[in-house]
Design a protein around this motif. Structure first.
Motif, mmCIF file in Angstrom:
data_model
loop_
_atom_site.group_PDB
_atom_site.id
_atom_site.type_symbol
_atom_site.label_atom_id
_atom_site.label_comp_id
_atom_site.label_asym_id
_atom_site.label_seq_id
_atom_site.Cartn_x
_atom_site.Cartn_y
_atom_site.Cartn_z
ATOM 1 N N ILE A 163 -4.385 3.439 5.464
ATOM 2 C CA ILE A 163 -3.040 3.733 5.972
ATOM 3 C C ILE A 163 -3.088 4.379 7.354
ATOM 4 O O ILE A 163 -2.059 4.483 8.018
ATOM 5 C CB ILE A 163 -2.225 4.609 4.994
ATOM 6 C CG1 ILE A 163 -2.854 5.996 4.822
ATOM 7 C CG2 ILE A 163 -2.061 3.925 3.654
ATOM 8 C CD1 ILE A 163 -1.956 6.965 4.078
ATOM 9 N N LYS A 169 4.313 0.038 4.789
ATOM 10 C CA LYS A 169 5.065 0.758 3.764
ATOM 11 C C LYS A 169 4.458 0.534 2.380
ATOM 12 O O LYS A 169 4.284 1.486 1.608
ATOM 13 C CB LYS A 169 6.528 0.314 3.781
ATOM 14 C CG LYS A 169 7.409 1.064 2.791
ATOM 15 C CD LYS A 169 8.875 0.731 2.967
ATOM 16 C CE LYS A 169 9.175 -0.704 2.577
ATOM 17 N NZ LYS A 169 10.619 -0.993 2.575
ATOM 18 N N ALA A 172 1.125 2.417 2.056
ATOM 19 C CA ALA A 172 1.339 3.856 1.971
ATOM 20 C C ALA A 172 1.892 4.250 0.609
ATOM 21 O O ALA A 172 1.496 5.267 0.032
ATOM 22 C CB ALA A 172 2.288 4.319 3.076
ATOM 23 N N ARG A 173 2.812 3.449 0.076
ATOM 24 C CA ARG A 173 3.388 3.766 -1.228
ATOM 25 C C ARG A 173 2.350 3.644 -2.340
ATOM 26 O O ARG A 173 2.284 4.489 -3.243
ATOM 27 C CB ARG A 173 4.583 2.853 -1.509
ATOM 28 C CG ARG A 173 5.296 3.181 -2.823
ATOM 29 C CD ARG A 173 5.764 4.644 -2.853
ATOM 30 N NE ARG A 173 6.287 4.991 -4.150
ATOM 31 C CZ ARG A 173 7.584 4.893 -4.474
ATOM 32 N NH1 ARG A 173 8.461 4.440 -3.592
ATOM 33 N NH2 ARG A 173 7.992 5.251 -5.673
ATOM 34 N N LYS A 190 8.721 10.235 -1.769
ATOM 35 C CA LYS A 190 7.651 9.236 -1.636
ATOM 36 C C LYS A 190 8.121 8.054 -0.789
ATOM 37 O O LYS A 190 7.356 7.510 0.002
ATOM 38 C CB LYS A 190 7.176 8.769 -3.019
ATOM 39 C CG LYS A 190 6.383 9.822 -3.764
ATOM 40 C CD LYS A 190 5.477 9.247 -4.827
ATOM 41 C CE LYS A 190 6.218 8.766 -6.025
ATOM 42 N NZ LYS A 190 5.277 8.359 -7.113
ATOM 43 N N ARG A 191 9.371 7.666 -0.940
ATOM 44 C CA ARG A 191 9.917 6.589 -0.114
ATOM 45 C C ARG A 191 9.931 7.011 1.354
ATOM 46 O O ARG A 191 9.537 6.240 2.240
ATOM 47 C CB ARG A 191 11.327 6.237 -0.580
ATOM 48 C CG ARG A 191 12.053 5.262 0.331
ATOM 49 C CD ARG A 191 13.398 4.834 -0.252
ATOM 50 N NE ARG A 191 14.220 4.148 0.728
ATOM 51 C CZ ARG A 191 14.039 2.908 1.137
ATOM 52 N NH1 ARG A 191 13.036 2.199 0.651
ATOM 53 N NH2 ARG A 191 14.829 2.355 2.035
ATOM 54 N N TYR A 193 8.022 9.250 2.843
ATOM 55 C CA TYR A 193 6.657 9.338 3.355
ATOM 56 C C TYR A 193 6.112 7.951 3.698
ATOM 57 O O TYR A 193 5.495 7.757 4.748
ATOM 58 C CB TYR A 193 5.745 10.016 2.323
ATOM 59 C CG TYR A 193 4.301 10.098 2.749
ATOM 60 C CD1 TYR A 193 3.847 11.171 3.523
ATOM 61 C CD2 TYR A 193 3.379 9.111 2.395
ATOM 62 C CE1 TYR A 193 2.528 11.243 3.923
ATOM 63 C CE2 TYR A 193 2.065 9.185 2.786
ATOM 64 C CZ TYR A 193 1.632 10.248 3.554
ATOM 65 O OH TYR A 193 0.327 10.327 3.954
ATOM 66 N N ALA A 194 6.340 6.970 2.809
ATOM 67 C CA ALA A 194 5.854 5.614 3.066
ATOM 68 C C ALA A 194 6.478 5.034 4.326
ATOM 69 O O ALA A 194 5.805 4.359 5.124
ATOM 70 C CB ALA A 194 6.154 4.716 1.862
ATOM 71 N N SER A 198 4.684 3.944 7.999
ATOM 72 C CA SER A 198 4.815 2.605 8.556
ATOM 73 C C SER A 198 5.647 2.562 9.841
ATOM 74 O O SER A 198 5.354 1.801 10.755
ATOM 75 C CB SER A 198 5.433 1.664 7.522
ATOM 76 O OG SER A 198 6.727 2.098 7.135
#
Length: 282
Positions: A163, A169, A172-173, A190-191, A193-194, A198
């Motif tokens: 990552i 995305k 990362a997720r 978490k969404r 952060y992803a 990206s």
């Protein structure tokens, strides 16, 4: 909706979960404009909150109701990272620049002294700043801090490489799902952060040398994630106790590195609040 719109939609969704009365401040500094989420009594002792890389200042939504009862929370979007802070003017390139930015930020907020609370990279930043300007810091709380008492596990760095080198995305997720498995880490965060990984692939956090915690002169609370893959929690605890014998150090067996702070138990928020208020724990 564009990728950046997706990110700010996720950001605003987390911000909407902050308590009623939260204010949005844009503070000019020589290094750019810093976004700060402010909550709590305006005349109360301030607590500057420094997030982990990619988390943004919105991440503290679950901690704010307790920590902001008797303190003025000032949650920062770290300049140079994802979020609503906007770099401009002097570039942030060195640890000295970071210290100058935080000095200017506190000046811009009219804060002469504050408590500091940092997670992960924000913990390194909080400890480094406390050693830089101890006269401005009353108490320090570190949540699974990285590069403060021990280095990263090599395996953690290897798992993080995909990552870092080719951020997407989905990648990362998937990474975050593995690193937070078995915890109550917030899905909305978490969404975010992803999307930060990206959409803000150009972000460049300033990383300096490991500070010397033995020189610390303020009360310290360290809360470690027992299942952290970033480092060995027992080793970090032992080194922290040796460096700062008077520190309060606890290991939360069920938490992972990225589970903090959104999955921190309610009792832990009260413990942090008591420590910042210098009140005895139950």
């Amino acid at each position: 909706m564009s990728s950046s719109q997706d990110f700010f939609a996720a950001y605003d969704a987390l911000l909407a979960r902050w308590p009623t009365g939260t204010a949005e401040l844009d503070v000019p500094t020589p290094y750019g404009t810093t976004r700060v989420h402010a909550y709590g009594p305006a005349d109360a002792t301030p607590v500057l909150l420094l997030h982990g890389g990619g988390s943004t200042g919105a991440v503290w939504f679950a901690n704010a109701p307790v920590l902001g009862t008797h303190h003025r929370l000032l949650a920062v979007d770290i300049l140079g990272d994802a979020g609503r802070s906007v770099p401009g003017g002097r570039p942030l390139r060195t640890t000295a620049d970071l210290m100058g930015w935080l000095d200017a930020l506190l000046d811009g907020l009219s804060v002469s002294r504050t408590h500091l609370l940092g997670h992960s990279y924000g913990g390194w930043l909080a400890l480094t700043y406390t050693l830089h300007a101890a006269r401005r810091v009353d108490r320090l709380v570190l949540l699974d801090p990285t590069q403060c008492f021990a280095g990263f596990r090599p395996g953690f760095l290897l798992r993080s490489l995909p990552i870092l080198l080719h951020p997407t995305k989905a990648r990362a997720r998937a990474y975050l799902d593995r690193e937070t498995a078995g915890t109550d880490t917030d899905v909305g965060w978490k969404r975010l952060y992803a999307l930060a990984v990206s959409d803000f692939a150009h972000r460049r956090l300033v990383v300096g040398r490991r500070p010397d915690p033995a020189a610390l002169s303020v009360p310290l609370l360290v809360l470690l994630a027992g299942r952290s893959n970033a480092h060995d929690a027992e080793k970090v605890a032992a080194r922290a106790r040796k460096a700062v014998p008077d520190a309060r150090i606890e290991i939360h067996a069920g938490l992972t590195h990225f589970a903090m702070p959104t999955a921190v138990p309610p009792r832990t928020n009260h413990r942090i609040a008591d420590f910042l208020a210098d009140e005895p724990e139950e």
